[in-house]
Design a protein around this motif. Structure first.
Motif, PDB file in Angstrom:
ATOM      1  N   GLN A 183       0.831  -1.208   0.000  1.00 17.55           N
ATOM      2  CA  GLN A 183       0.000   0.000   0.000  1.00 17.55           C
ATOM      3  C   GLN A 183       0.866   1.259   0.000  1.00 17.55           C
ATOM      4  O   GLN A 183       0.588   2.220  -0.716  1.00 17.55           O
ATOM      5  N   GLU A 184       1.935   1.236   0.800  1.00 14.81           N
ATOM      6  CA  GLU A 184       2.837   2.386   0.856  1.00 14.81           C
ATOM      7  C   GLU A 184       3.533   2.610  -0.491  1.00 14.81           C
ATOM      8  O   GLU A 184       3.716   3.751  -0.927  1.00 14.81           O
ATOM      9  N   VAL A 185       3.931   1.510  -1.136  1.00 13.80           N
ATOM     10  CA  VAL A 185       4.607   1.617  -2.429  1.00 13.80           C
ATOM     11  C   VAL A 185       3.693   2.274  -3.463  1.00 13.80           C
ATOM     12  O   VAL A 185       4.093   3.214  -4.161  1.00 13.80           O
ATOM     13  N   TYR A 186       2.443   1.818  -3.540  1.00 15.05           N
ATOM     14  CA  TYR A 186       1.556   2.362  -4.571  1.00 15.05           C
ATOM     15  C   TYR A 186       1.093   3.780  -4.239  1.00 15.05           C
ATOM     16  O   TYR A 186       0.809   4.563  -5.152  1.00 15.05           O
ATOM     17  N   TRP A 226      11.736  -0.542 -11.449  1.00 15.24           N
ATOM     18  CA  TRP A 226      11.536   0.629 -10.587  1.00 15.24           C
ATOM     19  C   TRP A 226      10.584   0.291  -9.449  1.00 15.24           C
ATOM     20  O   TRP A 226      10.849   0.616  -8.294  1.00 15.24           O
ATOM     21  N   LEU A 227       9.468  -0.369  -9.777  1.00 14.79           N
ATOM     22  CA  LEU A 227       8.494  -0.744  -8.747  1.00 14.79           C
ATOM     23  C   LEU A 227       9.097  -1.720  -7.738  1.00 14.79           C
ATOM     24  O   LEU A 227       8.902  -1.578  -6.521  1.00 14.79           O
ATOM     25  N   ILE A 228       9.843  -2.696  -8.214  1.00 16.24           N
ATOM     26  CA  ILE A 228      10.465  -3.675  -7.323  1.00 16.24           C
ATOM     27  C   ILE A 228      11.492  -2.997  -6.422  1.00 16.24           C
ATOM     28  O   ILE A 228      11.614  -3.319  -5.238  1.00 16.24           O
ATOM     29  N   THR A 229      12.229  -2.045  -6.987  1.00 19.21           N
ATOM     30  CA  THR A 229      13.200  -1.302  -6.180  1.00 19.21           C
ATOM     31  C   THR A 229      12.500  -0.504  -5.088  1.00 19.21           C
ATOM     32  O   THR A 229      12.962  -0.478  -3.931  1.00 19.21           O
ATOM     33  N   LEU A 230      11.397   0.148  -5.434  1.00 17.41           N
ATOM     34  CA  LEU A 230      10.629   0.875  -4.419  1.00 17.41           C
ATOM     35  C   LEU A 230      10.156  -0.069  -3.319  1.00 17.41           C
ATOM     36  O   LEU A 230      10.230   0.259  -2.124  1.00 17.41           O
ATOM     37  N   ALA A 231       9.667  -1.243  -3.707  1.00 19.16           N
ATOM     38  CA  ALA A 231       9.176  -2.216  -2.730  1.00 19.16           C
ATOM     39  C   ALA A 231      10.307  -2.703  -1.829  1.00 19.16           C
ATOM     40  O   ALA A 231      10.142  -2.824  -0.615  1.00 19.16           O
TER      41      ALA A 231
END
Length: 199
Positions: free
Chosen positions: A58-61, A81-86
């Motif tokens: 939830q925080e990532v999105y 990019w999304l995986i790195t953020l997660a």
């Protein structure tokens, strides 16, 4: 042709991020639908707790919603990019939990009663209950009986002393040493043991 157009078709994550950067809510919904399982998988691998992993997703999105425009397709894929953020969010969560544990341990080292409560708190957590039980087995019989009567039996030090027919100062010493050993067994900082000699 823009960088977003070069990133791929309108349904791929990079293009969805481009639309999202322009405030497209449908693009956000589609991005979540097509990528959240992998983001959750990364969070779960780091955190090993489904609840924490879901919160991290939830925080990532939320971060993606706010900062989609910062994605640069020239620097890597949208999924990366999304995986790195997660991964970063999950690591931050681990560090936050560890910092909270360290603060609790530091407080407990300065005050015997607070440390006793810290051990009790550890028992309450499901993922630590087995570790505490295993560590109790490492105590001597007298230390274990003192801790058992005080914690599980709810007896005061004086009541424990009367039950075991041992002098009160001896009981306090057993409790202090027993809890110090529990702390070491559970992975507490080694140099905090000096706090047990206070009072």
């Amino acid at each position: 042709m823009s960088a977003w157009q070069r990133a791929g078709e309108t349904s791929d994550p990079a293009s969805l991020l481009g639309r999202l950067a322009d405030g497209d809510r449908d693009a956000f919904a589609e991005l979540y639908r097509t990528t959240s399982a992998r983001v959750y998988g990364m969070a779960l691998r780091v955190l090993r707790d489904p609840g924490y992993a879901e919160e991290t997703v939830q925080e990532v999105y939320l971060q993606v919603w706010r900062t989609a425009s910062s994605f640069d397709p020239a620097r890597g894929s949208a999924m990366s990019w999304l995986i790195t953020l997660a991964h970063r969010r999950a690591i931050d969560r681990v560090r936050s939990e560890q910092a909270s544990t360290d603060r609790d341990n530091a407080y407990g080292a300065a005050d015997f009663t607070a440390e006793f409560d810290g051990v009790a708190d550890a028992v309450v957590h499901d993922d630590e209950r087995r570790a505490v039980a295993d560590c109790l087995e490492t105590l001597s019989a007298v230390q274990r009986s003192s801790v058992d009567l005080a914690y599980y039996g709810g007896l005061t030090y004086r009541q424990v002393a009367e039950r075991l027919q041992v002098a009160l100062p001896t009981i306090k010493s057993r409790m202090r040493d027993g809890l110090a050993r529990l702390r070491d067994c559970l992975g507490g900082p080694g140099d905090d043991s000096r706090g047990w000699n206070r009072g």
